[in-house]
Design a protein around this motif. Structure first.
Motif, PDB file in Angstrom:
ATOM      1  N   LEU A  75     -14.153 -11.968 -74.699  1.00 24.21           N
ATOM      2  CA  LEU A  75     -15.100 -12.495 -75.678  1.00 24.21           C
ATOM      3  C   LEU A  75     -16.249 -13.256 -75.028  1.00 24.21           C
ATOM      4  CD1 LEU A  75     -12.503 -13.764 -78.309  1.00 24.21           C
ATOM      5  CD2 LEU A  75     -13.942 -11.724 -78.489  1.00 24.21           C
ATOM      6  N   VAL A  76     -16.036 -13.691 -73.783  1.00 25.97           N
ATOM      7  CA  VAL A  76     -17.066 -14.400 -73.014  1.00 25.97           C
ATOM      8  C   VAL A  76     -17.264 -13.638 -71.715  1.00 25.97           C
ATOM      9  CG1 VAL A  76     -17.788 -16.621 -72.043  1.00 25.97           C
ATOM     10  CG2 VAL A  76     -16.278 -16.574 -74.029  1.00 25.97           C
ATOM     11  N   PRO A  77     -17.959 -12.486 -71.764  1.00 29.83           N
ATOM     12  CA  PRO A  77     -18.137 -11.676 -70.546  1.00 29.83           C
ATOM     13  C   PRO A  77     -19.052 -12.356 -69.542  1.00 29.83           C
ATOM     14  CG  PRO A  77     -19.455 -10.799 -72.343  1.00 29.83           C
ATOM     15  CD  PRO A  77     -18.616 -11.901 -72.938  1.00 29.83           C
ATOM     16  N   GLN A  78     -19.086 -11.823 -68.340  1.00 27.88           N
ATOM     17  CA  GLN A  78     -19.884 -12.438 -67.282  1.00 27.88           C
ATOM     18  C   GLN A  78     -21.378 -12.375 -67.559  1.00 27.88           C
ATOM     19  OE1 GLN A  78     -17.303 -10.219 -64.139  1.00 27.88           O
ATOM     20  NE2 GLN A  78     -18.414 -11.794 -63.020  1.00 27.88           N
ATOM     21  N   ARG A  79     -21.814 -11.390 -68.285  1.00 29.09           N
ATOM     22  CA  ARG A  79     -23.234 -11.230 -68.591  1.00 29.09           C
ATOM     23  C   ARG A  79     -23.381 -10.906 -70.076  1.00 29.09           C
ATOM     24  NH1 ARG A  79     -23.150 -12.883 -64.200  1.00 29.09           N
ATOM     25  NH2 ARG A  79     -24.214 -12.187 -62.289  1.00 29.09           N
ATOM     26  N   GLY A  80     -24.560 -11.183 -70.601  1.00 30.55           N
ATOM     27  CA  GLY A  80     -24.882 -10.770 -71.950  1.00 30.55           C
ATOM     28  C   GLY A  80     -24.297 -11.663 -73.021  1.00 30.55           C
ATOM     29  N   TYR A  81     -24.222 -11.107 -74.206  1.00 32.06           N
ATOM     30  CA  TYR A  81     -23.819 -11.868 -75.384  1.00 32.06           C
ATOM     31  C   TYR A  81     -22.364 -12.312 -75.294  1.00 32.06           C
ATOM     32  CZ  TYR A  81     -22.579 -12.844 -80.245  1.00 32.06           C
ATOM     33  OH  TYR A  81     -22.114 -13.442 -81.389  1.00 32.06           O
ATOM     34  N   LEU A  82     -22.111 -13.567 -75.674  1.00 30.74           N
ATOM     35  CA  LEU A  82     -20.750 -14.056 -75.869  1.00 30.74           C
ATOM     36  C   LEU A  82     -20.625 -14.508 -77.311  1.00 30.74           C
ATOM     37  CD1 LEU A  82     -20.675 -17.486 -75.942  1.00 30.74           C
ATOM     38  CD2 LEU A  82     -21.387 -17.120 -73.590  1.00 30.74           C
ATOM     39  N   VAL A  83     -19.412 -14.468 -77.850  1.00 30.30           N
ATOM     40  CA  VAL A  83     -19.242 -14.806 -79.266  1.00 30.30           C
ATOM     41  C   VAL A  83     -19.701 -16.243 -79.515  1.00 30.30           C
ATOM     42  CG1 VAL A  83     -17.423 -13.137 -79.744  1.00 30.30           C
ATOM     43  CG2 VAL A  83     -16.798 -15.382 -78.829  1.00 30.30           C
ATOM     44  N   ASP A  84     -20.514 -16.422 -80.534  1.00 31.94           N
ATOM     45  CA  ASP A  84     -21.085 -17.732 -80.826  1.00 31.94           C
ATOM     46  C   ASP A  84     -20.064 -18.699 -81.416  1.00 31.94           C
ATOM     47  OD1 ASP A  84     -23.853 -17.383 -80.059  1.00 31.94           O
ATOM     48  OD2 ASP A  84     -24.064 -16.057 -81.782  1.00 31.94           O
ATOM     49  N   THR A 227     -30.671 -20.791 -69.029  1.00 33.92           N
ATOM     50  CA  THR A 227     -30.799 -21.346 -70.371  1.00 33.92           C
ATOM     51  C   THR A 227     -30.043 -20.434 -71.335  1.00 33.92           C
ATOM     52  OG1 THR A 227     -32.852 -20.116 -70.719  1.00 33.92           O
ATOM     53  CG2 THR A 227     -33.042 -22.394 -69.939  1.00 33.92           C
ATOM     54  N   ALA A 228     -29.789 -20.946 -72.535  1.00 35.30           N
ATOM     55  CA  ALA A 228     -29.180 -20.154 -73.595  1.00 35.30           C
ATOM     56  C   ALA A 228     -29.780 -20.588 -74.913  1.00 35.30           C
ATOM     57  CB  ALA A 228     -27.661 -20.324 -73.608  1.00 35.30           C
ATOM     58  N   ALA A 229     -29.831 -19.677 -75.864  1.00 38.93           N
ATOM     59  CA  ALA A 229     -30.386 -19.975 -77.178  1.00 38.93           C
ATOM     60  C   ALA A 229     -29.435 -19.476 -78.255  1.00 38.93           C
ATOM     61  CB  ALA A 229     -31.759 -19.318 -77.350  1.00 38.93           C
ATOM     62  N   VAL A 230     -29.241 -20.292 -79.264  1.00 40.98           N
ATOM     63  CA  VAL A 230     -28.433 -19.921 -80.426  1.00 40.98           C
ATOM     64  C   VAL A 230     -29.339 -19.997 -81.649  1.00 40.98           C
ATOM     65  CG1 VAL A 230     -26.458 -20.545 -81.879  1.00 40.98           C
ATOM     66  CG2 VAL A 230     -26.279 -20.721 -79.382  1.00 40.98           C
ATOM     67  N   VAL A 231     -29.318 -18.936 -82.452  1.00 35.20           N
ATOM     68  CA  VAL A 231     -30.188 -18.870 -83.623  1.00 35.20           C
ATOM     69  C   VAL A 231     -29.342 -18.601 -84.870  1.00 35.20           C
ATOM     70  CG1 VAL A 231     -32.160 -18.118 -82.244  1.00 35.20           C
ATOM     71  CG2 VAL A 231     -30.648 -16.397 -83.259  1.00 35.20           C
ATOM     72  N   GLU A 232     -30.018 -18.295 -85.974  1.00 35.71           N
ATOM     73  CA  GLU A 232     -29.325 -18.080 -87.244  1.00 35.71           C
ATOM     74  C   GLU A 232     -28.148 -17.100 -87.084  1.00 35.71           C
ATOM     75  OE1 GLU A 232     -32.041 -16.350 -90.026  1.00 35.71           O
ATOM     76  OE2 GLU A 232     -32.724 -14.867 -88.606  1.00 35.71           O
ATOM     77  N   PRO A 233     -27.092 -17.282 -87.835  1.00 32.95           N
ATOM     78  CA  PRO A 233     -26.920 -18.215 -88.944  1.00 32.95           C
ATOM     79  C   PRO A 233     -26.489 -19.615 -88.522  1.00 32.95           C
ATOM     80  CG  PRO A 233     -24.964 -16.892 -88.736  1.00 32.95           C
ATOM     81  CD  PRO A 233     -25.926 -16.392 -87.690  1.00 32.95           C
ATOM     82  N   TYR A 234     -26.502 -19.891 -87.212  1.00 31.05           N
ATOM     83  CA  TYR A 234     -26.097 -21.195 -86.728  1.00 31.05           C
ATOM     84  C   TYR A 234     -27.297 -22.127 -86.639  1.00 31.05           C
ATOM     85  CZ  TYR A 234     -21.768 -18.830 -85.455  1.00 31.05           C
ATOM     86  OH  TYR A 234     -20.592 -18.116 -85.498  1.00 31.05           O
ATOM     87  N   GLN A 235     -27.006 -23.421 -86.491  1.00 30.14           N
ATOM     88  CA  GLN A 235     -28.048 -24.412 -86.231  1.00 30.14           C
ATOM     89  C   GLN A 235     -28.787 -24.019 -84.957  1.00 30.14           C
ATOM     90  OE1 GLN A 235     -28.893 -27.627 -87.610  1.00 30.14           O
ATOM     91  NE2 GLN A 235     -30.488 -27.694 -86.056  1.00 30.14           N
ATOM     92  N   PRO A 236     -30.141 -23.949 -84.978  1.00 31.45           N
ATOM     93  CA  PRO A 236     -30.872 -23.596 -83.758  1.00 31.45           C
ATOM     94  C   PRO A 236     -30.525 -24.537 -82.603  1.00 31.45           C
ATOM     95  CG  PRO A 236     -32.328 -23.525 -85.655  1.00 31.45           C
ATOM     96  CD  PRO A 236     -31.044 -24.124 -86.133  1.00 31.45           C
TER      97      PRO A 236
END
Length: 332
Positions: A75-84, A227-236
């Motif tokens: 669920l948390v791979p070395q690269r790319g998207y990981l589950v929010d 860096t990392a960015a989290v966007v909708e539907p979560y708090q930015p």
């Protein structure tokens, strides 16, 4: 949300938040023990990329024998998207791992299943098992995060906590004195302030107004140097490397496993370590799976030794470590 690839235009991709006039006032800082814990999973698997954490890695590797992290790694791979859902945006300036873990446990199963389906490059059998029963999957993941924290991270959190707390204080003063332009000028090379918007270079594209939700800036030690960015539907949320990460393990080696327990006893050592964040007797008892009476007795001994202090807040009594207690836990 899943990353949307920019293909051959990867360098031009960015996440962009558009600020209304009063959105700058809604910028806040926080840091997150569970974010650091999840980020450290990538350190375990790719130590060459995160070489400044090798002292931590050498200390914890022997502890991990017998701990199955395969589902977390998927669920948390070395690269790319990981589950929010395993990295909820901090909702308080006083981070508490137990509270953050409870938020993970409350993840709606359909949300968790959808996010697991967005992960690329993971073992498909692990992902299929998770998505077949996401409620059970969320519970397993939370349980594994708890064991991983206790095994490999709790002893080291006070040192990381001190680094991140100092970064939050410094950046908060910078924002108050110089505004958003000065704050973002040296936050990270990937981050730029463009008049009424904040742009973050990523390998996926997103652009939207903050819409009154505010932006949470989260310094990190273990996500360095990215860096990392989290966007909708979560708090930015924008995650960026804290200043001074390179000195995190330089002052002295990580604490020797069991050293504090040998000095004051295992249970008292666990309680003292847990007090990286101020807590009540009841909250500590729940986290330690002890009775409130037993925890109270241990806190009395720790207070008598000058390792913790107590303060009344309304109807509750909150305990926190003293500088002497901090020095013992950090083995500085």
């Amino acid at each position: 949300m899943p990353e949307q690839s920019c293909g051959f235009r990867k360098a031009s991709c960015h996440v962009e938040w558009i600020f209304a006039p009063d959105d700058v006032a809604r910028i806040r800082f926080a840091f997150s023990p569970i974010w650091e814990l999840v980020a450290s999973l990538r350190t375990l698997r790719d130590p060459a990329r995160h070489s400044l954490h090798l002292p931590w890695l050498r200390a914890v590797r022997p502890r991990l024998a017998g701990l199955d992290l395969s589902e977390l790694f998927a669920l948390v791979p070395q690269r790319g998207y990981l589950v929010d859902f395993v990295t909820p945006t901090p909702d308080t300036p006083m981070p508490d791992f137990a509270a953050e873990l409870e938020r993970v446990r409350r993840t709606p199963p359909d949300r968790a299943a959808a996010e697991a389906g967005w992960v690329a490059g993971a073992d498909p059998r692990v992902i299929e098992r998770f998505r077949a029963d996401p409620a059970a999957g969320v519970a397993r993941v939370a349980d594994t995060l708890q064991r991983y924290w206790e095994t490999a991270f709790a002893d080291f959190w006070p040192r990381v906590h001190a680094l991140l707390e100092g970064e939050v204080m410094r950046r908060s003063r910078q924002l108050a004195a110089g505004g958003a332009r000065e704050l973002f000028a040296d936050l990270h090379p990937n981050v730029s302030w463009r008049g009424d918007r904040l742009a973050v270079v990523r390998n996926w594209s997103y652009s939207a107004p903050l819409g009154g939700d505010g932006l949470v800036l989260v310094p990190t030690a273990f996500w360095w140097p990215d860096t990392a960015a989290v966007v909708e539907p979560y708090q930015p949320m924008l995650v960026y490397p804290a200043n001074g990460v390179g000195t995190l393990w330089a002052a002295s080696p990580p604490p020797a496993p069991g050293a504090l327990a040998a000095l004051i006893g295992r249970t008292r050592a666990q309680i003292l370590t847990a007090l990286a964040d101020p807590s009540t007797t009841t909250a500590l008892a729940r986290r330690m799976e002890l009775t409130p009476g037993a925890v109270s007795q241990h806190l009395t001994v720790l207070a008598g030794g000058g390792l913790v202090t107590r303060h009344r807040l309304g109807r509750e009594v909150v305990y926190r470590r003293t500088p002497v207690g901090d020095s013992l836990v950090c083995a500085s």
